[in-house]
Design an enzyme around this catalytic site. Structure first.
Site, PDB file in Angstrom:
ATOM      1  N   ASP A  12       0.790  -1.253   0.000  1.00 48.50           N
ATOM      2  CA  ASP A  12       0.000   0.000   0.000  1.00 48.50           C
ATOM      3  C   ASP A  12       0.819   1.298   0.000  1.00 48.50           C
ATOM      4  O   ASP A  12       0.506   2.239   0.749  1.00 48.50           O
ATOM      5  CB  ASP A  12      -0.963   0.014   1.206  1.00 48.50           C
ATOM      6  CG  ASP A  12      -1.984  -1.128   1.187  1.00 48.50           C
ATOM      7  OD1 ASP A  12      -1.954  -1.945   0.258  1.00 48.50           O
ATOM      8  OD2 ASP A  12      -2.813  -1.190   2.117  1.00 48.50           O
ATOM      9  N   ASP A  50      -4.586  -0.741  -1.754  1.00 48.46           N
ATOM     10  CA  ASP A  50      -5.865  -0.603  -1.070  1.00 48.46           C
ATOM     11  C   ASP A  50      -6.815   0.020  -2.094  1.00 48.46           C
ATOM     12  O   ASP A  50      -6.472   1.021  -2.739  1.00 48.46           O
ATOM     13  CB  ASP A  50      -5.647   0.338   0.135  1.00 48.46           C
ATOM     14  CG  ASP A  50      -6.498   0.012   1.336  1.00 48.46           C
ATOM     15  OD1 ASP A  50      -6.707  -1.173   1.640  1.00 48.46           O
ATOM     16  OD2 ASP A  50      -6.955   0.974   2.000  1.00 48.46           O
ATOM     17  N   HIS A  52     -10.815   0.798  -2.576  1.00 50.75           N
ATOM     18  CA  HIS A  52     -12.160   0.783  -1.997  1.00 50.75           C
ATOM     19  C   HIS A  52     -13.192   1.485  -2.883  1.00 50.75           C
ATOM     20  O   HIS A  52     -12.927   2.584  -3.394  1.00 50.75           O
ATOM     21  CB  HIS A  52     -12.159   1.520  -0.655  1.00 50.75           C
ATOM     22  CG  HIS A  52     -11.246   0.943   0.386  1.00 50.75           C
ATOM     23  ND1 HIS A  52     -11.225  -0.396   0.716  1.00 50.75           N
ATOM     24  CD2 HIS A  52     -10.333   1.541   1.201  1.00 50.75           C
ATOM     25  CE1 HIS A  52     -10.342  -0.582   1.680  1.00 50.75           C
ATOM     26  NE2 HIS A  52      -9.776   0.567   1.992  1.00 50.75           N
ATOM     27  N   HIS A  56     -17.720   2.166   0.704  1.00 54.85           N
ATOM     28  CA  HIS A  56     -17.089   1.120   1.526  1.00 54.85           C
ATOM     29  C   HIS A  56     -17.440   1.258   3.007  1.00 54.85           C
ATOM     30  O   HIS A  56     -17.452   2.362   3.558  1.00 54.85           O
ATOM     31  CB  HIS A  56     -15.561   1.164   1.352  1.00 54.85           C
ATOM     32  CG  HIS A  56     -14.891  -0.100   1.797  1.00 54.85           C
ATOM     33  ND1 HIS A  56     -14.088  -0.157   2.906  1.00 54.85           N
ATOM     34  CD2 HIS A  56     -14.948  -1.358   1.293  1.00 54.85           C
ATOM     35  CE1 HIS A  56     -13.652  -1.411   3.046  1.00 54.85           C
ATOM     36  NE2 HIS A  56     -14.161  -2.146   2.087  1.00 54.85           N
ATOM     37  N   HIS A  85     -10.567   6.979   1.912  1.00 57.13           N
ATOM     38  CA  HIS A  85      -9.209   6.872   1.362  1.00 57.13           C
ATOM     39  C   HIS A  85      -9.178   5.814   0.264  1.00 57.13           C
ATOM     40  O   HIS A  85     -10.007   4.905   0.249  1.00 57.13           O
ATOM     41  CB  HIS A  85      -8.210   6.502   2.464  1.00 57.13           C
ATOM     42  CG  HIS A  85      -8.457   5.134   3.045  1.00 57.13           C
ATOM     43  ND1 HIS A  85      -9.418   4.897   4.013  1.00 57.13           N
ATOM     44  CD2 HIS A  85      -7.913   3.926   2.767  1.00 57.13           C
ATOM     45  CE1 HIS A  85      -9.434   3.609   4.304  1.00 57.13           C
ATOM     46  NE2 HIS A  85      -8.537   2.990   3.548  1.00 57.13           N
ATOM     47  N   LYS A 110      -7.102  -4.936  -3.007  1.00 59.81           N
ATOM     48  CA  LYS A 110      -7.852  -5.504  -1.873  1.00 59.81           C
ATOM     49  C   LYS A 110      -8.754  -4.441  -1.269  1.00 59.81           C
ATOM     50  O   LYS A 110      -8.467  -3.253  -1.363  1.00 59.81           O
ATOM     51  CB  LYS A 110      -6.876  -6.041  -0.819  1.00 59.81           C
ATOM     52  CG  LYS A 110      -5.947  -4.955  -0.297  1.00 59.81           C
ATOM     53  CD  LYS A 110      -4.874  -5.504   0.607  1.00 59.81           C
ATOM     54  CE  LYS A 110      -3.977  -4.414   1.137  1.00 59.81           C
ATOM     55  NZ  LYS A 110      -4.658  -3.406   1.955  1.00 59.81           N
ATOM     56  N   CYS A 155      -1.877  -2.791   7.634  1.00 64.71           N
ATOM     57  CA  CYS A 155      -1.809  -3.719   6.502  1.00 64.71           C
ATOM     58  C   CYS A 155      -0.516  -4.532   6.460  1.00 64.71           C
ATOM     59  O   CYS A 155      -0.535  -5.699   6.069  1.00 64.71           O
ATOM     60  CB  CYS A 155      -2.072  -2.964   5.207  1.00 64.71           C
ATOM     61  SG  CYS A 155      -3.802  -2.415   5.126  1.00 64.71           S
TER      62      CYS A 155
HETATM   63  C1  VGL Z   1      -4.592   0.627   5.776  1.00 63.76           C
HETATM   64  C2  VGL Z   1      -6.161   1.508   7.187  1.00 63.76           C
HETATM   65  C3  VGL Z   1      -7.129   1.402   6.219  1.00 63.76           C
HETATM   66  C4  VGL Z   1      -3.168   0.239   5.556  1.00 63.76           C
HETATM   67  C5  VGL Z   1      -5.550   0.496   4.788  1.00 63.76           C
HETATM   68  O1  VGL Z   1      -2.721   0.181   4.395  1.00 63.76           O
HETATM   69  O2  VGL Z   1      -2.469  -0.031   6.572  1.00 63.76           O
HETATM   70  N1  VGL Z   1      -4.911   1.120   6.973  1.00 63.76           N
HETATM   71  N2  VGL Z   1      -6.816   0.886   5.020  1.00 63.76           N
HETATM   72 ZN    ZN Z   2      -8.257   0.939   3.491  1.00 62.25          ZN
END
Ligand code: VGL
Ligand code: ZN
Length: 203
Positions: A12, A50, A52, A56, A85, A110, A155
């Site tokens: 990410d 990430d 979404h 979401h 995000h 994901k 993550c």
């Molecule tokens: C993440 C919070 C929400 C991450 C992703 O990449 O750690 N954290 N979505």
């Molecule tokens: Zn996320």
């Protein structure tokens, strides 16, 4: 070069997790050059993204009255409600512009199902629904992983913990990862990873 059975998993490294982004991780962009240098050592490099939809369930904005960073119960367990995000197709969801995406053979997206979050590169947050990454790595003969990226305590940690549970040898590079650190989540994640047998070092 590393051995053929080793893969680098870069979690990410996206604009929304870097300074100026919607869920900015402090110094999230400081790891990009080091990740690029490390990627050159690996025959297998996987990037996660990430990804979404706007509706979401992990977004506080989709829960009337809920504050960002509060926690709610989902059918699959506790869920932090995040600022909006990494919405599919937006600039915030793109990789950091300096990340060498050419080094990667595989990109795993994901968190695209509206009702369930997916911190881990391997399973959604029910810890059961697979992303397909395990099969990709095993069919390429990979048994040893190095993980870096954002965020260390979400993550990256979820991915690393799933990976050891699946039987991979796992190294997390804390120096090439950065944390959100919500209510002690970083120290909790580091001790959970160490207890699970994950190597937390420059290896
Ligand atoms: C993440 C919070 C929400 C991450 C992703 O990449 O750690 N954290 N979505
Ligand atoms: Zn996320």
């Amino acid at each position: 070069m590393r051995a053929e059975n080793e893969a680098l998993i870069v979690i990410d490294v996206q604009n929304d997790f870097c300074p100026g982004g919607a869920l900015a991780v402090k110094d999230g962009d400081a790891i990009v050059a080091g990740i690029n240098a490390l990627a050159a050592e690996f025959a297998t490099v996987v990037l996660t993204q990430d990804w979404h939809p706007a509706d979401h369930a992990s977004f506080a904005a989709n829960h009337p009255g809920a504050a960002p960073f509060s926690v709610t119960e989902m059918p699959y367990g506790a869920q932090v409600l995040w600022p909006v995000h990494c919405v599919i197709g937006t600039p915030g969801a793109e990789f950091h512009p300096d990340l060498n995406t050419d080094a990667a053979q595989m990109v795993i997206r994901k968190g695209f199902r509206p009702g369930i979050d997916s911190y881990s590169a391997f399973f959604e947050n029910d810890r059961k629904t697979p992303t397909g990454l395990e099969g990709y790595l095993r069919s390429r003969g990979v048994s040893s992983l190095v993980l870096t990226g954002l965020a260390t305590d979400y993550c990256v940690a979820y991915s690393a913990l799933d990976a050891v549970r699946l039987g991979f040898d796992v190294v997390v590079r804390p120096d090439l990862s950065r944390a959100i650190d919500l209510d002690g989540s970083l120290s909790g994640a580091l001790s959970e990873m160490a207890d699970a047998g994950i190597v937390l070092a420059e290896a």
